[in-house]
Write a protein that holds these residues in place. Structure first.
Motif, PDB file in Angstrom:
ATOM      1  N   GLY A   1       0.806  -1.216   0.000  1.00 49.95           N
ATOM      2  CA  GLY A   1       0.000   0.000   0.000  1.00 49.95           C
ATOM      3  C   GLY A   1       0.836   1.261   0.000  1.00 49.95           C
ATOM      4  N   TYR A   2       1.904   1.260   0.794  1.00 47.43           N
ATOM      5  CA  TYR A   2       2.781   2.429   0.882  1.00 47.43           C
ATOM      6  C   TYR A   2       3.480   2.681  -0.455  1.00 47.43           C
ATOM      7  CZ  TYR A   2       6.020   5.629   3.261  1.00 47.43           C
ATOM      8  OH  TYR A   2       6.721   6.736   3.680  1.00 47.43           O
ATOM      9  N   GLY A   3       3.946   1.607  -1.104  1.00 47.51           N
ATOM     10  CA  GLY A   3       4.612   1.767  -2.395  1.00 47.51           C
ATOM     11  C   GLY A   3       3.678   2.288  -3.470  1.00 47.51           C
ATOM     12  N   ILE A   4       2.464   1.746  -3.524  1.00 49.80           N
ATOM     13  CA  ILE A   4       1.494   2.233  -4.511  1.00 49.80           C
ATOM     14  C   ILE A   4       1.144   3.690  -4.232  1.00 49.80           C
ATOM     15  CG2 ILE A   4      -0.859   1.957  -5.392  1.00 49.80           C
ATOM     16  CD1 ILE A   4      -0.598  -1.030  -4.847  1.00 49.80           C
ATOM     17  N   GLY A   5       0.974   4.036  -2.962  1.00 50.40           N
ATOM     18  CA  GLY A   5       0.656   5.416  -2.606  1.00 50.40           C
ATOM     19  C   GLY A   5       1.752   6.379  -3.019  1.00 50.40           C
ATOM     20  N   ILE A   6       3.010   5.999  -2.799  1.00 49.79           N
ATOM     21  CA  ILE A   6       4.134   6.849  -3.204  1.00 49.79           C
ATOM     22  C   ILE A   6       4.157   7.022  -4.720  1.00 49.79           C
ATOM     23  CG2 ILE A   6       6.653   6.970  -3.344  1.00 49.79           C
ATOM     24  CD1 ILE A   6       6.783   5.679  -0.608  1.00 49.79           C
ATOM     25  N   GLY A   7       3.923   5.925  -5.443  1.00 49.55           N
ATOM     26  CA  GLY A   7       3.920   6.010  -6.909  1.00 49.55           C
ATOM     27  C   GLY A   7       2.841   6.932  -7.437  1.00 49.55           C
ATOM     28  N   LEU A   8       1.640   6.812  -6.893  1.00 42.79           N
ATOM     29  CA  LEU A   8       0.544   7.688  -7.336  1.00 42.79           C
ATOM     30  C   LEU A   8       0.800   9.139  -6.947  1.00 42.79           C
ATOM     31  CD1 LEU A   8      -2.573   5.455  -6.538  1.00 42.79           C
ATOM     32  CD2 LEU A   8      -1.564   5.952  -8.780  1.00 42.79           C
ATOM     33  N   ALA A   9       1.355   9.351  -5.753  1.00 40.92           N
ATOM     34  CA  ALA A   9       1.677  10.714  -5.322  1.00 40.92           C
ATOM     35  C   ALA A   9       2.728  11.340  -6.232  1.00 40.92           C
ATOM     36  CB  ALA A   9       2.165  10.706  -3.873  1.00 40.92           C
TER      37      ALA A   9
ATOM     38  N   PRO B   1      -9.745  15.077   3.445  1.00 39.35           N
ATOM     39  CA  PRO B   1     -10.497  15.095   4.708  1.00 39.35           C
ATOM     40  C   PRO B   1     -11.270  13.807   4.985  1.00 39.35           C
ATOM     41  CG  PRO B   1     -10.951  17.063   3.385  1.00 39.35           C
ATOM     42  CD  PRO B   1     -10.292  16.066   2.494  1.00 39.35           C
ATOM     43  N   LEU B   2     -11.366  12.925   3.998  1.00 38.84           N
ATOM     44  CA  LEU B   2     -12.156  11.700   4.158  1.00 38.84           C
ATOM     45  C   LEU B   2     -11.334  10.660   4.904  1.00 38.84           C
ATOM     46  CD1 LEU B   2     -14.832  10.286   3.359  1.00 38.84           C
ATOM     47  CD2 LEU B   2     -13.636   9.437   1.328  1.00 38.84           C
ATOM     48  N   PRO B   3     -11.771  10.234   6.096  1.00 37.71           N
ATOM     49  CA  PRO B   3     -10.996   9.235   6.860  1.00 37.71           C
ATOM     50  C   PRO B   3     -10.918   7.916   6.100  1.00 37.71           C
ATOM     51  CG  PRO B   3     -12.659  10.297   8.243  1.00 37.71           C
ATOM     52  CD  PRO B   3     -12.953  10.684   6.833  1.00 37.71           C
ATOM     53  N   ALA B   4      -9.754   7.296   6.150  1.00 36.60           N
ATOM     54  CA  ALA B   4      -9.586   6.021   5.453  1.00 36.60           C
ATOM     55  C   ALA B   4     -10.508   4.958   6.019  1.00 36.60           C
ATOM     56  CB  ALA B   4      -8.122   5.565   5.558  1.00 36.60           C
ATOM     57  N   ILE B   5     -10.762   5.013   7.331  1.00 36.03           N
ATOM     58  CA  ILE B   5     -11.632   4.031   7.961  1.00 36.03           C
ATOM     59  C   ILE B   5     -13.048   4.094   7.382  1.00 36.03           C
ATOM     60  CG2 ILE B   5     -12.608   3.269  10.161  1.00 36.03           C
ATOM     61  CD1 ILE B   5      -9.650   2.734   9.809  1.00 36.03           C
TER      62      ILE B   5
ATOM     63  N   GLY C   1     -10.009  -9.549   2.506  1.00 30.54           N
ATOM     64  CA  GLY C   1      -8.634  -9.956   2.259  1.00 30.54           C
ATOM     65  C   GLY C   1      -7.711  -8.774   2.115  1.00 30.54           C
ATOM     66  N   GLN C   2      -6.557  -9.029   1.536  1.00 28.05           N
ATOM     67  CA  GLN C   2      -5.499  -8.032   1.463  1.00 28.05           C
ATOM     68  C   GLN C   2      -5.860  -6.856   0.568  1.00 28.05           C
ATOM     69  OE1 GLN C   2      -1.700  -8.861  -0.630  1.00 28.05           O
ATOM     70  NE2 GLN C   2      -0.747  -8.656   1.386  1.00 28.05           N
ATOM     71  N   GLY C   3      -6.619  -7.106  -0.508  1.00 27.12           N
ATOM     72  CA  GLY C   3      -6.954  -6.034  -1.435  1.00 27.12           C
ATOM     73  C   GLY C   3      -7.696  -4.895  -0.780  1.00 27.12           C
ATOM     74  N   SER C   4      -8.607  -5.194   0.131  1.00 32.28           N
ATOM     75  CA  SER C   4      -9.357  -4.152   0.822  1.00 32.28           C
ATOM     76  C   SER C   4      -8.445  -3.311   1.706  1.00 32.28           C
ATOM     77  CB  SER C   4     -10.460  -4.794   1.675  1.00 32.28           C
ATOM     78  OG  SER C   4     -11.345  -5.547   0.869  1.00 32.28           O
ATOM     79  N   VAL C   5      -7.533  -3.983   2.395  1.00 35.68           N
ATOM     80  CA  VAL C   5      -6.608  -3.264   3.280  1.00 35.68           C
ATOM     81  C   VAL C   5      -5.678  -2.376   2.461  1.00 35.68           C
ATOM     82  CG1 VAL C   5      -4.867  -3.512   5.079  1.00 35.68           C
ATOM     83  CG2 VAL C   5      -6.741  -5.157   4.935  1.00 35.68           C
ATOM     84  N   VAL C   6      -5.174  -2.897   1.349  1.00 34.42           N
ATOM     85  CA  VAL C   6      -4.279  -2.114   0.492  1.00 34.42           C
ATOM     86  C   VAL C   6      -4.989  -0.873  -0.028  1.00 34.42           C
ATOM     87  CG1 VAL C   6      -3.047  -2.120  -1.720  1.00 34.42           C
ATOM     88  CG2 VAL C   6      -2.809  -4.055  -0.156  1.00 34.42           C
ATOM     89  N   PHE C   7      -6.252  -1.005  -0.385  1.00 35.29           N
ATOM     90  CA  PHE C   7      -7.013   0.137  -0.895  1.00 35.29           C
ATOM     91  C   PHE C   7      -7.065   1.280   0.115  1.00 35.29           C
ATOM     92  CE2 PHE C   7     -11.104   2.375  -1.243  1.00 35.29           C
ATOM     93  CZ  PHE C   7     -10.989   2.895  -2.522  1.00 35.29           C
ATOM     94  N   VAL C   8      -7.399   0.979   1.366  1.00 31.15           N
ATOM     95  CA  VAL C   8      -7.482   2.039   2.370  1.00 31.15           C
ATOM     96  C   VAL C   8      -6.090   2.563   2.719  1.00 31.15           C
ATOM     97  CG1 VAL C   8      -9.672   1.241   3.310  1.00 31.15           C
ATOM     98  CG2 VAL C   8      -7.550   0.350   4.262  1.00 31.15           C
ATOM     99  N   LEU C   9      -5.070   1.719   2.591  1.00 30.03           N
ATOM    100  CA  LEU C   9      -3.703   2.188   2.837  1.00 30.03           C
ATOM    101  C   LEU C   9      -3.284   3.213   1.789  1.00 30.03           C
ATOM    102  CD1 LEU C   9      -1.685  -1.015   3.856  1.00 30.03           C
ATOM    103  CD2 LEU C   9      -2.390   0.880   5.300  1.00 30.03           C
ATOM    104  N   VAL C  10      -3.588   2.930   0.533  1.00 31.47           N
ATOM    105  CA  VAL C  10      -3.246   3.863  -0.538  1.00 31.47           C
ATOM    106  C   VAL C  10      -3.922   5.207  -0.303  1.00 31.47           C
ATOM    107  CG1 VAL C  10      -3.492   4.329  -3.010  1.00 31.47           C
ATOM    108  CG2 VAL C  10      -2.794   2.054  -2.229  1.00 31.47           C
ATOM    109  N   HIS C  11      -5.180   5.165   0.112  1.00 31.41           N
ATOM    110  CA  HIS C  11      -5.904   6.410   0.392  1.00 31.41           C
ATOM    111  C   HIS C  11      -5.246   7.183   1.531  1.00 31.41           C
ATOM    112  CE1 HIS C  11      -9.234   9.191   1.055  1.00 31.41           C
ATOM    113  NE2 HIS C  11      -9.166   8.875   2.343  1.00 31.41           N
ATOM    114  N   SER C  12      -4.805   6.501   2.567  1.00 32.27           N
ATOM    115  CA  SER C  12      -4.219   7.190   3.715  1.00 32.27           C
ATOM    116  C   SER C  12      -2.836   7.761   3.404  1.00 32.27           C
ATOM    117  CB  SER C  12      -4.130   6.234   4.909  1.00 32.27           C
ATOM    118  OG  SER C  12      -3.269   5.146   4.631  1.00 32.27           O
TER     119      SER C  12
END
Length: 278
Positions: A88-96, A122-126, A139-150
């Motif tokens: 999630g962190y890697g995908i988030g960095i790439g998109l940023a 302003p939208l909480p990841a939770i 599964g993991q895909g859902s967690v990765v999605f909210v990680l990318v958003h955060s």
């Protein structure tokens, strides 16, 4: 032959620091003392409360932590969490990086980044957990999605702010050397804006780590195994409060390691080495 003699009443400019002063100058030692003080307060309060089911002592938590580490349970859970976090962190960095590069290259890109951050930052990841569960399943895909958003918006905002703070003189120097678009960003903007970029990486990491634990508390099981959040949740259901605190202790220890070892070394080898921070 001329002999230099000290003038009467002269004061020596150099003075050797005492052991206490030398120790106080060590950042790691000051932080260790703070942690020791917090651990002492934890232990005293736990003994005073005398209710392990409600609030175990620090020593009991460390004992449970050591037992879980030796059994391999906590390392296995931590590995699952860190693997998910890395994705999630890697995908988030790439998109940023993509959004900020577009923003620095055109006005339309700037408008796109500012609009998206105003909408979604302003939208909480939770709050996205129910939708993530519907879209990606349990599964993991859902967690990765909210990680990318955060991660995405914190890094994008800080990186873009750092790029905008770079002086026009540096930009003109790069343009005069024939640097354009990606080469200008890589050679001029990133080194000059690296303090802001590193701040964004730190904030994004903190957001991602706490979002990951919260997400795992809700639906952290993936392929029959869960991370630290799920470990905490399972022990809470079993009323194993000491193990719950051991899981939280692990989360804290990983956070301290990332902040004071990984990011501190990056800062030391970049920002401080370049003279951009004292």
């Amino acid at each position: 032959m001329v002999r230099e003699t000290a003038a009467p009443g002269a004061i020596s400019v150099e003075q050797r620091l005492s052991f206490t002063e030398l120790a106080y100058r060590q950042s790691w030692l000051r932080k260790a003392l703070v942690l020791a003080g917090l651990a002492l307060l934890w232990e005293v309060y736990g003994r005073w409360l005398d209710n392990p089911l409600l609030f175990p002592t620090f020593s009991a938590t460390v004992e449970a932590f050591a037992t879980a580490v030796l059994s391999g349970e906590i390392p296995a859970k931590a590995l699952v969490s860190l693997q998910t976090l890395a994705i999630g962190y890697g995908i988030g960095i790439g998109l940023a990086a993509l959004l900020t590069t577009l923003a620095i290259g055109s006005r339309l890109g700037t408008d796109l980044l500012e609009t998206l951050t105003a909408m979604f930052n302003p939208l909480p990841a939770i709050a996205l957990l129910p939708l993530a569960l519907i879209w990606f399943g349990l599964g993991q895909g859902s967690v990765v999605f909210v990680l990318v958003h955060s991660v995405l918006w914190a890094i994008a905002l800080n990186t873009h702010a750092g790029f905008r703070s770079v002086s026009n003189t540096l930009r003109m120097v790069g343009l005069n050397y024939g640097l354009r678009s990606l080469s200008l960003v890589r050679t001029i903007l990133i080194p000059a804006a690296f303090p802001s970029i590193l701040t964004g990486l730190k904030v994004g990491w903190a957001f991602a780590w706490r979002t990951l634990i919260a997400a795992e508390l809700v639906f952290g099981v993936s392929s029959g195994s869960g991370g630290l959040g799920w470990y905490i949740f399972e022990n809470r259901n079993a009323l194993e409060t000491t193990n719950v605190f051991a899981g939280l202790f692990t989360v804290i220890m990983i956070g301290l390691f990332v902040e004071n070892v990984i990011f501190a070394n990056i800062e030391k080898k970049t920002i401080r080495r370049w003279g951009m921070q004292h």
